[in-house]
Design a protein around this motif. Structure first.
Motif, PDB file in Angstrom:
ATOM      1  N   LEU A  49     -10.958  40.871  40.270  1.00 22.57           N
ATOM      2  CA  LEU A  49     -10.267  40.712  41.541  1.00 22.57           C
ATOM      3  C   LEU A  49     -10.908  41.675  42.537  1.00 22.57           C
ATOM      4  O   LEU A  49     -10.968  42.874  42.288  1.00 22.57           O
ATOM      5  CB  LEU A  49      -8.773  41.022  41.382  1.00 22.57           C
ATOM      6  CG  LEU A  49      -7.866  40.671  42.549  1.00 22.57           C
ATOM      7  CD1 LEU A  49      -7.872  39.172  42.805  1.00 22.57           C
ATOM      8  CD2 LEU A  49      -6.454  41.146  42.276  1.00 22.57           C
ATOM      9  N   THR A  50     -11.396  41.132  43.667  1.00 25.45           N
ATOM     10  CA  THR A  50     -12.042  41.976  44.663  1.00 25.45           C
ATOM     11  C   THR A  50     -11.003  42.721  45.485  1.00 25.45           C
ATOM     12  O   THR A  50      -9.808  42.431  45.413  1.00 25.45           O
ATOM     13  CB  THR A  50     -12.921  41.145  45.622  1.00 25.45           C
ATOM     14  OG1 THR A  50     -12.065  40.354  46.452  1.00 25.45           O
ATOM     15  CG2 THR A  50     -13.902  40.267  44.873  1.00 25.45           C
ATOM     16  N   SER A  51     -11.460  43.652  46.303  1.00 22.21           N
ATOM     17  CA  SER A  51     -10.548  44.404  47.167  1.00 22.21           C
ATOM     18  C   SER A  51      -9.896  43.499  48.210  1.00 22.21           C
ATOM     19  O   SER A  51      -8.882  43.859  48.796  1.00 22.21           O
ATOM     20  CB  SER A  51     -11.285  45.558  47.850  1.00 22.21           C
ATOM     21  OG  SER A  51     -12.360  45.061  48.622  1.00 22.21           O
ATOM     22  N   LEU A  90     -10.347  36.160  43.519  1.00 28.48           N
ATOM     23  CA  LEU A  90     -10.556  36.104  42.089  1.00 28.48           C
ATOM     24  C   LEU A  90     -11.987  35.663  41.798  1.00 28.48           C
ATOM     25  O   LEU A  90     -12.470  34.679  42.351  1.00 28.48           O
ATOM     26  CB  LEU A  90      -9.588  35.115  41.439  1.00 28.48           C
ATOM     27  CG  LEU A  90      -9.722  34.940  39.942  1.00 28.48           C
ATOM     28  CD1 LEU A  90      -9.311  36.219  39.216  1.00 28.48           C
ATOM     29  CD2 LEU A  90      -8.896  33.772  39.471  1.00 28.48           C
ATOM     30  N   LYS A  91     -12.654  36.388  40.936  1.00 30.71           N
ATOM     31  CA  LYS A  91     -13.998  36.039  40.474  1.00 30.71           C
ATOM     32  C   LYS A  91     -13.905  35.845  38.966  1.00 30.71           C
ATOM     33  O   LYS A  91     -13.437  36.719  38.248  1.00 30.71           O
ATOM     34  CB  LYS A  91     -14.999  37.159  40.772  1.00 30.71           C
ATOM     35  CG  LYS A  91     -15.069  37.582  42.215  1.00 30.71           C
ATOM     36  CD  LYS A  91     -15.917  36.655  43.007  1.00 30.71           C
ATOM     37  CE  LYS A  91     -16.021  37.162  44.448  1.00 30.71           C
ATOM     38  NZ  LYS A  91     -17.057  36.530  45.173  1.00 30.71           N
ATOM     39  N   ILE A  92     -14.339  34.681  38.493  1.00 29.75           N
ATOM     40  CA  ILE A  92     -14.364  34.419  37.061  1.00 29.75           C
ATOM     41  C   ILE A  92     -15.773  34.743  36.593  1.00 29.75           C
ATOM     42  O   ILE A  92     -16.745  34.218  37.124  1.00 29.75           O
ATOM     43  CB  ILE A  92     -13.992  32.961  36.744  1.00 29.75           C
ATOM     44  CG1 ILE A  92     -12.574  32.668  37.247  1.00 29.75           C
ATOM     45  CG2 ILE A  92     -14.119  32.691  35.250  1.00 29.75           C
ATOM     46  CD1 ILE A  92     -12.169  31.228  37.105  1.00 29.75           C
ATOM     47  N   SER A  93     -15.879  35.607  35.620  1.00 30.26           N
ATOM     48  CA  SER A  93     -17.188  36.095  35.201  1.00 30.26           C
ATOM     49  C   SER A  93     -17.461  35.823  33.745  1.00 30.26           C
ATOM     50  O   SER A  93     -16.613  36.038  32.895  1.00 30.26           O
ATOM     51  CB  SER A  93     -17.277  37.613  35.397  1.00 30.26           C
ATOM     52  OG  SER A  93     -16.939  37.975  36.688  1.00 30.26           O
ATOM     53  N   ASP A  94     -18.627  35.346  33.501  1.00 29.67           N
ATOM     54  CA  ASP A  94     -19.192  35.277  32.164  1.00 29.67           C
ATOM     55  C   ASP A  94     -20.626  35.705  32.388  1.00 29.67           C
ATOM     56  O   ASP A  94     -21.444  34.936  32.857  1.00 29.67           O
ATOM     57  CB  ASP A  94     -19.102  33.866  31.602  1.00 29.67           C
ATOM     58  CG  ASP A  94     -19.734  33.753  30.216  1.00 29.67           C
ATOM     59  OD1 ASP A  94     -20.515  34.645  29.839  1.00 29.67           O
ATOM     60  OD2 ASP A  94     -19.459  32.767  29.529  1.00 29.67           O
TER      61      ASP A  94
END
Length: 124
Positions: free
Chosen positions: A3-5, A9-13
């Motif tokens: 979660l950015t400031s 939402l960023k989903i990361s793999d």
């Protein structure tokens, strides 16, 4: 999931990550079978709405975090895909109705009916 400031939402793999925009077309499938949306298992996978597929993956991740198991499982990729495509999602007895509603919308089999990220943020 990050979660950015700015509350994005960023989903990361990190083994398969990429930046996509609304007009981005992706021509390859990557992901863990148990977290892949039903449409990613079809012959039309090259025409998938990546945002809808990400909502599915987020819903599968949330299910896994809450219940300690993946929502659809099997012994092989083919077995998992059959369950993802055909089986209804099941919830343990006593699951909060708001959580059930959220997960059902995130794990909707039809990507055109699946909740969007905006729906999730506004309604839940």
């Amino acid at each position: 999931m990050l979660l950015t400031s700015e509350d994005i939402l960023k989903i990361s793999d990190f083994g398969a990550s990429r930046i996509i925009h609304k007009d981005t077309v992706i021509n390859q499938n990557q992901g863990t079978p148990a977290f892949m949306s039903p449409e990613l298992y079809t012959s039309q996978a090259d025409k998938v709405d990546d945002f809808a597929a990400d909502v599915w993956a987020l819903g599968a991740s949330l299910y896994c975090m809450v219940f300690g198991r993946i929502p659809f499982h099997g012994e092989s990729i083919n077995d998992i895909s059959k369950h993802v495509i055909n089986d209804p999602i099941e919830f343990p007895t006593g699951t909060d109705q708001l959580l059930i509603d959220l997960l059902k919308k995130m794990l909707e089999k039809d990507p055109s009916q699946r909740a969007s990220f905006e729906d999730i943020r506004v309604k839940f």
